[in-house]
Scaffold this motif. Structure first.
Motif, PDB file in Angstrom:
ATOM      1  N   ALA A 151       0.621 -11.435   0.584  1.00 44.48           N
ATOM      2  CA  ALA A 151      -0.251 -10.943  -0.484  1.00 44.48           C
ATOM      3  C   ALA A 151       0.531 -10.570  -1.739  1.00 44.48           C
ATOM      4  CB  ALA A 151      -1.069  -9.749   0.002  1.00 44.48           C
ATOM      5  N   ILE A 152       1.441 -11.452  -2.114  1.00 39.29           N
ATOM      6  CA  ILE A 152       2.216 -11.198  -3.327  1.00 39.29           C
ATOM      7  C   ILE A 152       1.268 -11.159  -4.516  1.00 39.29           C
ATOM      8  CG2 ILE A 152       3.942 -12.226  -4.873  1.00 39.29           C
ATOM      9  CD1 ILE A 152       5.169 -13.311  -2.144  1.00 39.29           C
ATOM     10  N   GLY A 153       1.396 -10.120  -5.290  1.00 40.68           N
ATOM     11  CA  GLY A 153       0.482  -9.908  -6.410  1.00 40.68           C
ATOM     12  C   GLY A 153      -0.576  -8.869  -6.127  1.00 40.68           C
ATOM     13  N   ALA A 154      -0.668  -8.430  -4.860  1.00 42.18           N
ATOM     14  CA  ALA A 154      -1.664  -7.400  -4.542  1.00 42.18           C
ATOM     15  C   ALA A 154      -1.338  -6.094  -5.264  1.00 42.18           C
ATOM     16  CB  ALA A 154      -1.699  -7.168  -3.035  1.00 42.18           C
ATOM     17  N   GLN A 155      -2.377  -5.358  -5.623  1.00 42.37           N
ATOM     18  CA  GLN A 155      -2.212  -4.075  -6.319  1.00 42.37           C
ATOM     19  C   GLN A 155      -2.585  -2.960  -5.355  1.00 42.37           C
ATOM     20  OE1 GLN A 155      -1.168  -4.203  -9.672  1.00 42.37           O
ATOM     21  NE2 GLN A 155      -1.015  -6.402  -9.217  1.00 42.37           N
ATOM     22  N   LEU A 156      -1.723  -1.960  -5.278  1.00 42.09           N
ATOM     23  CA  LEU A 156      -1.971  -0.848  -4.370  1.00 42.09           C
ATOM     24  C   LEU A 156      -2.081   0.446  -5.177  1.00 42.09           C
ATOM     25  CD1 LEU A 156      -0.268  -3.074  -2.707  1.00 42.09           C
ATOM     26  CD2 LEU A 156       0.036  -1.247  -1.047  1.00 42.09           C
ATOM     27  N   ALA A 157      -3.040   1.268  -4.799  1.00 41.39           N
ATOM     28  CA  ALA A 157      -3.202   2.572  -5.456  1.00 41.39           C
ATOM     29  C   ALA A 157      -3.317   3.634  -4.377  1.00 41.39           C
ATOM     30  CB  ALA A 157      -4.433   2.565  -6.349  1.00 41.39           C
ATOM     31  N   LEU A 158      -2.376   4.549  -4.389  1.00 40.11           N
ATOM     32  CA  LEU A 158      -2.391   5.636  -3.417  1.00 40.11           C
ATOM     33  C   LEU A 158      -2.977   6.873  -4.096  1.00 40.11           C
ATOM     34  CD1 LEU A 158      -1.613   6.770  -0.639  1.00 40.11           C
ATOM     35  CD2 LEU A 158       0.648   7.318  -1.584  1.00 40.11           C
ATOM     36  N   HIS A 159      -4.142   7.275  -3.618  1.00 39.52           N
ATOM     37  CA  HIS A 159      -4.818   8.442  -4.210  1.00 39.52           C
ATOM     38  C   HIS A 159      -4.326   9.702  -3.517  1.00 39.52           C
ATOM     39  CE1 HIS A 159      -8.053   6.218  -6.485  1.00 39.52           C
ATOM     40  NE2 HIS A 159      -7.484   5.261  -5.758  1.00 39.52           N
ATOM     41  N   THR A 160      -3.807  10.609  -4.280  1.00 40.12           N
ATOM     42  CA  THR A 160      -3.355  11.887  -3.747  1.00 40.12           C
ATOM     43  C   THR A 160      -3.972  13.000  -4.589  1.00 40.12           C
ATOM     44  OG1 THR A 160      -1.431  12.335  -5.143  1.00 40.12           O
ATOM     45  CG2 THR A 160      -1.131  10.722  -3.376  1.00 40.12           C
ATOM     46  N   ASP A 161      -3.831  14.228  -4.110  1.00 37.35           N
ATOM     47  CA  ASP A 161      -4.339  15.335  -4.922  1.00 37.35           C
ATOM     48  C   ASP A 161      -3.424  15.615  -6.119  1.00 37.35           C
ATOM     49  OD1 ASP A 161      -2.245  16.232  -3.392  1.00 37.35           O
ATOM     50  OD2 ASP A 161      -3.079  18.246  -3.082  1.00 37.35           O
ATOM     51  N   LYS A 162      -2.291  14.922  -6.191  1.00 36.01           N
ATOM     52  CA  LYS A 162      -1.375  15.068  -7.330  1.00 36.01           C
ATOM     53  C   LYS A 162      -1.537  13.926  -8.331  1.00 36.01           C
ATOM     54  CE  LYS A 162       0.746  18.581  -5.414  1.00 36.01           C
ATOM     55  NZ  LYS A 162       0.492  19.958  -5.911  1.00 36.01           N
ATOM     56  N   GLY A 163      -2.405  12.993  -8.015  1.00 32.95           N
ATOM     57  CA  GLY A 163      -2.591  11.867  -8.926  1.00 32.95           C
ATOM     58  C   GLY A 163      -2.631  10.555  -8.155  1.00 32.95           C
ATOM     59  N   ILE A 223      -6.234  -1.068  -1.598  1.00 36.99           N
ATOM     60  CA  ILE A 223      -5.492  -2.329  -1.704  1.00 36.99           C
ATOM     61  C   ILE A 223      -6.388  -3.351  -2.372  1.00 36.99           C
ATOM     62  CG2 ILE A 223      -4.328  -4.174  -0.434  1.00 36.99           C
ATOM     63  CD1 ILE A 223      -4.138  -1.986   1.900  1.00 36.99           C
ATOM     64  N   GLU A 224      -5.971  -3.825  -3.517  1.00 37.97           N
ATOM     65  CA  GLU A 224      -6.695  -4.929  -4.149  1.00 37.97           C
ATOM     66  C   GLU A 224      -5.894  -6.193  -3.876  1.00 37.97           C
ATOM     67  OE1 GLU A 224      -7.365  -4.622  -8.341  1.00 37.97           O
ATOM     68  OE2 GLU A 224      -8.329  -6.591  -8.441  1.00 37.97           O
ATOM     69  N   TRP A 225      -6.453  -7.043  -3.037  1.00 35.35           N
ATOM     70  CA  TRP A 225      -5.761  -8.265  -2.631  1.00 35.35           C
ATOM     71  C   TRP A 225      -5.732  -9.246  -3.795  1.00 35.35           C
ATOM     72  CZ3 TRP A 225      -3.618  -8.394   2.294  1.00 35.35           C
ATOM     73  CH2 TRP A 225      -3.989  -7.355   3.146  1.00 35.35           C
ATOM     74  N   PRO A 226      -4.857 -10.240  -3.740  1.00 35.89           N
ATOM     75  CA  PRO A 226      -4.755 -11.174  -4.867  1.00 35.89           C
ATOM     76  C   PRO A 226      -6.063 -11.874  -5.226  1.00 35.89           C
ATOM     77  CG  PRO A 226      -2.854 -11.408  -3.434  1.00 35.89           C
ATOM     78  CD  PRO A 226      -3.806 -10.477  -2.732  1.00 35.89           C
ATOM     79  N   ASP A 227      -6.990 -11.989  -4.265  1.00 38.05           N
ATOM     80  CA  ASP A 227      -8.272 -12.641  -4.570  1.00 38.05           C
ATOM     81  C   ASP A 227      -9.311 -11.649  -5.083  1.00 38.05           C
ATOM     82  OD1 ASP A 227      -8.756 -11.228  -2.290  1.00 38.05           O
ATOM     83  OD2 ASP A 227      -9.670 -12.893  -1.173  1.00 38.05           O
ATOM     84  N   GLY A 228      -8.888 -10.411  -5.320  1.00 37.93           N
ATOM     85  CA  GLY A 228      -9.801  -9.424  -5.882  1.00 37.93           C
ATOM     86  C   GLY A 228     -10.531  -8.586  -4.856  1.00 37.93           C
ATOM     87  N   LEU A 264       5.333   3.677   7.948  1.00 34.93           N
ATOM     88  CA  LEU A 264       5.192   2.319   7.446  1.00 34.93           C
ATOM     89  C   LEU A 264       3.854   1.797   7.928  1.00 34.93           C
ATOM     90  CD1 LEU A 264       6.096  -0.450   6.309  1.00 34.93           C
ATOM     91  CD2 LEU A 264       7.267  -0.851   8.495  1.00 34.93           C
ATOM     92  N   LEU A 265       2.973   1.509   6.974  1.00 35.67           N
ATOM     93  CA  LEU A 265       1.670   0.958   7.335  1.00 35.67           C
ATOM     94  C   LEU A 265       1.752  -0.557   7.286  1.00 35.67           C
ATOM     95  CD1 LEU A 265      -0.986   3.079   5.376  1.00 35.67           C
ATOM     96  CD2 LEU A 265       0.021   3.505   7.617  1.00 35.67           C
ATOM     97  N   THR A 266       1.387  -1.181   8.364  1.00 37.79           N
ATOM     98  CA  THR A 266       1.256  -2.633   8.360  1.00 37.79           C
ATOM     99  C   THR A 266      -0.232  -2.936   8.305  1.00 37.79           C
ATOM    100  OG1 THR A 266       3.243  -2.813   9.698  1.00 37.79           O
ATOM    101  CG2 THR A 266       1.837  -4.764   9.559  1.00 37.79           C
ATOM    102  N   VAL A 267      -0.644  -3.432   7.183  1.00 37.01           N
ATOM    103  CA  VAL A 267      -2.066  -3.673   6.948  1.00 37.01           C
ATOM    104  C   VAL A 267      -2.307  -5.165   7.033  1.00 37.01           C
ATOM    105  CG1 VAL A 267      -3.978  -3.363   5.335  1.00 37.01           C
ATOM    106  CG2 VAL A 267      -2.148  -1.651   5.439  1.00 37.01           C
ATOM    107  N   THR A 268      -3.117  -5.551   7.973  1.00 33.99           N
ATOM    108  CA  THR A 268      -3.373  -6.977   8.197  1.00 33.99           C
ATOM    109  C   THR A 268      -4.827  -7.289   7.884  1.00 33.99           C
ATOM    110  OG1 THR A 268      -1.722  -6.981   9.943  1.00 33.99           O
ATOM    111  CG2 THR A 268      -3.221  -8.861   9.866  1.00 33.99           C
ATOM    112  N   ARG A 269      -5.019  -8.236   7.039  1.00 40.86           N
ATOM    113  CA  ARG A 269      -6.376  -8.664   6.684  1.00 40.86           C
ATOM    114  C   ARG A 269      -6.756  -9.887   7.499  1.00 40.86           C
ATOM    115  NH1 ARG A 269      -8.089 -10.764   0.583  1.00 40.86           N
ATOM    116  NH2 ARG A 269      -9.848 -12.044   1.248  1.00 40.86           N
TER     117      ARG A 269
END
Lengths: 260, 555
Positions: B485-497, B532-537, B550-555
């Protein structure tokens, strides 16, 4: 003679509105001044065209040719107005010519798109560090002399402050220039110039690099740590010239009014 | 459009696979159409027990540039390093490129022990580890000096160590100095962008590289049986290429960084046509590397490029630079946006980008090559590390061994996207670094640093700061041709931002990033969810991800 001249009704209105023009007017020396200028430019042009002199040499030659006429004019100023106004006359003239130097540099860089090293003006190719170091100390001394001579006031103090810091800036660059030359000599590198390096302000200058200021709000002030040296010194000079003109204007208005 | 408005708790399924791994609980709420289900396996990362509060240097068994009696331009540009898991054992292995010999794989045996294995690929520049054929095994790709293109080493798998076979990529035959991997056309497979280095081509007898059909910046689109090449620009002095979405149009652009006076280029896709755009107010003059990240955790990406600009303005150091500086004085032209300094571009929200490198304290880092953002101290903000130095007898003949010795520069993010120098991290190595990667090599959760030094041993800097916490993420997109998933965008939501990262396979200067994503987290922060926003949106969501895993996330 002095009192008579100052009391003479103004022949040209603009000269009474702008007393600096009255001070700078060559008066009876106009012809010799123009003739000197013409001769100086002609000889200089020929010298450059024939390859006898570099541009900075020709510029220096023109100034030398103009100098006798200038001395006559300033001697006349001294006779008419006294030492302080003669000093003002000399400073405004010389600083005006220095402004031309910076304008030429600015035009070379921003209009003709020469490289920074090629945008050297008319006289600075001789040695930018020596020229500007010497010049700014002379300006600072002249400003102090004018203040001692009675030309004071807020604008003059502001001019003094700017001239002081400008001189500090050039002293900094000049000292570093000498130190770098010494280091280059120690490395047996003798054919490399170290002129034109940044000073305290401007891009890559001390403010941009010092751990005290690097990345602080100071570096967010437009131009203070991002302007190239040529622009920095153009503005130093423009501000000095502006302050000198304003201070001279108010001082002359007072002086001429007093004696009218 | 905020993804969070639409994303609901994700269906997580699966079983416990090992004693050390945890399967996160599944929800029963059906996701909206654009969300996709994933399986998430969490593997705890054991924090280092040795905490010196600094980085500790380890010498690696690899050198490049040491076989030459003298180094001149452009051998001086050195070579890169890549990290990724080559044997699917969970450890990140290293591959080094060499400008004067063969490449080398350093198999990661754990505990910072490596086994060297030469790879018969010589005179290389860049290296990336990428599963180009989506067979589940990461392959190795090199770019080269001179008149060579890329070489592709297909990973054939096998135990205990996979073997590699040099395999042609049909249709990929252009000169290649720099490269980048990514799905640029959105068709699901990985494409390749290469760039040649005109100055070096001239050294090899090509007087006008722009007239050579094998030169330039070239887009290679992967097809079923072959690759199709499209020259984006015949002019190329390309030292670094990046594939990322600069314009926020949800499509990646291609960003080529050029040496010398040649402007950096940015291409945007419009259907099948790529056209140049010019959103940058300033760029570096001799751009050595491209890097990007959300440095203020404000959702605005910062773009960073390096150049040659002394950080030490002492007379002694400037004297060392002067003979070369006088030769490097940039040209001047009306529309020139180049400045001989590092550039940190921040988006203005209207499509433009302004240079704030000086305002944020990172405009001068020496003769800089690779630069990477990474949360080295795990406080939630991306720090910056830059390697520098130059060896070239024809440029620095006035210095001992023709070498400009400089200290690599480490910067800590103040928490607002401005940076402080951090000499106390002890990352100020004086070896002449070129390619560099940041990755968790020892599986303790924090980022270590590996550098390919020219004319010296490669070095690994073990992170012993022992601050904060972390979360690492490996994505697997089963059945896809872009398996990591090269190009995937990840956003980790925390209480600090919100912390944002993206998955890359190549980057910086001649180097290959691991596909494993690292988040540093303030010790006291609460982790709400990982988007996780995968490369296909499509979007996946992991609720309350566990820290130091370490999270291994498999789609």
């Amino acid at each position: 003679m002095t009192h008579q001249t100052l009391a003479t009704p103004h022949a040209i209105d603009i000269q009474s509105a702008i007393p600096l023009l009255r001070l700078l007017n060559p008066k009876q020396h106009t012809r010799i001044m123009l003739a000197s200028l013409a001769v100086g430019l002609l000889v200089s042009y020929l010298a450059v065209a024939m390859g006898w002199l570099p541009l900075w040499g020709a510029t220096a030659l023109t100034l030398i040719v103009l100098l006798p006429a200038g001395v006559l004019k300033w001697r006349d100023d001294h006779r008419r107005y006294g030492a302080t106004l003669m000093g003002l006359s000399i400073l405004v003239t010389a600083q005006g010519l220095h402004t031309v130097e910076h304008l030429v540099q600015w035009a070379q860089y921003h209009l003709l798109y020469l490289t920074m090293r090629q945008s050297n003006g008319l006289l600075s190719p001789a040695n930018a560090e020596w020229v500007h170091f010497t010049w700014n100390w002379l300006v600072l001394i002249a400003v102090v002399a004018l203040m001692v001579g009675g030309m004071r006031g807020g604008w003059m103090w502001l001019l003094f402050a700017v001239a002081f810091f400008h001189t500090i800036e050039h002293s900094y660059t000049f000292i570093r220039y000498q130190m770098i030359l010494r280091e280059l000599t120690a490395m047996d590198v003798l054919n490399v110039t170290a002129q034109g390096l940044p000073g305290i302000v401007g891009r890559d200058g001390w403010l941009a690099r010092s751990e005290l200021t690097r990345g602080t709000w100071i570096c967010t002030i437009p131009g203070l740590t991002t302007a190239v040296r040529l622009d920095v010194h153009f503005w130093w000079n423009a501000i000095e010239m502006t302050l000198l003109v304003i201070a001279g204007h108010f001082y002359l208005r007072k002086q001429f009014g007093k004696t009218a | 459009m905020s993804l969070t408005r639409f994303v609901v708790p994700l269906l997580l399924a699966g079983c416990l696979c090992s004693a050390q791994q945890t399967h996160l609980p599944a929800t029963t709420v059906a996701p909206p159409l654009h969300t996709v289900a994933t399986t998430v396996v969490a593997t705890p990362l054991q924090a280092s027990v040795v905490c010196s509060g600094a980085f500790v240097t380890h010498r690696l068994d690899f050198t490049t540039g040491t076989r030459l009696r003298e180094i001149g331009t452009y051998i001086s540009n050195g070579a890169g390093v890549a990290a990724n898991d080559l044997d699917n054992d969970g450890d990140l292995d290293l591959v080094f490129a060499s400008v004067d010999g063969e490449g080398e794989i350093l198999w990661n045996e754990g505990n910072l022990q490596f086994t060297s294995a030469p790879l018969d690929d010589r005179f290389a520049r860049g290296v990336a580890i990428v599963d180009a054929n989506a067979d589940g095994w990461n392959d190795i790709v090199f770019t080269h000096r001179g008149l060579e293109g890329v070489t592709y080493w297909r990973n054939l798998g096998g135990a205990p160590r996979p073997t590699f076979a040099r395999t042609p990529l049909p249709g990929v035959d252009h000169y290649a100095y720099a490269m980048a991997w990514g799905d640029v056309d959105g068709d699901g497979d990985l494409d390749l962008v290469t760039g040649s280095y005109g100055a070096e081509l001239k050294q090899h007898g090509i007087d006008a590289p722009e007239d050579d059909p094998q030169a330039g910046v070239v887009l290679h689109l992967q097809g079923d049986d072959a690759w199709t090449a499209q020259t984006l620009d015949p002019h190329a002095e390309t030292l670094s290429i990046a594939i990322l979405d600069v314009t926020n149009d949800s499509q990646p652009e291609i960003w080529a960084a050029n040496d010398f006076a040649l402007d950096d280029r940015l291409w945007q896709r419009d259907g099948d046509v790529w056209h140049q755009i010019h959103p940058f107010a300033q760029t570096s003059y001799s751009t050595m590397t491209t890097e990007w990240g959300d440095i203020a955790n404000d959702g605005r990406r910062a773009l960073f490029t390096t150049d040659m600009n002394p950080y030490d303005i002492s007379p002694r150091n400037l004297a060392a630079w002067m003979p070369v500086l006088n030769q490097l004085v940039p040209h001047n032209r009306a529309d020139d946006v180049q400045v001989m300094a590092n550039v940190l571009l921040i988006g203005d929200g209207r499509g433009g980008w302004q240079n704030q490198a000086t305002a944020r304290g990172v405009d001068a880092t020496g003769w800089s090559w690779d630069a990477r953002f990474g949360d080295l101290d795990q406080d939630g903000y991306l720090d910056l590390y830059i390697v520098n130095g130059m060896i070239a007898a024809d440029l620095f003949g006035h210095l001992p061994n023709g070498e400009l010795v400089e200290e690599n520069q480490a910067y800590r993010n103040r928490g607002n996207g401005s940076f402080d120098r951090m000499p106390q991290w002890q990352l100020g190595a004086t070896a002449s670094g070129r390619g560099m990667i940041m990755a968790d090599i020892d599986n303790d959760g924090d980022l270590d640093i590996v550098i390919n030094n020219l004319r010296g041993f490669a070095q690994l800097y073990e992170n012993q700061l022992c601050s904060g916490a972390n979360l690492q993420v490996d994505l697997t997109w089963s059945g896809s041709q872009n398996i990591h998933a090269i190009g995937a965008q990840l956003a980790l939501h925390t209480d600090k931002g919100i912390l944002r990262r993206d998955v890359r396979a190549s980057g910086g200067y001649l180097s290959g990033d691991p596909v494993r994503v690292h988040f540093g987290i303030p010790a006291e922060a609460r982790l709400d969810r990982l988007e996780i926003e995968w490369p296909d949106g499509k979007v996946s969501l992991v609720d309350a991800p566990p820290r130091n895993n370490l999270l291994t996330v498999t789609r």
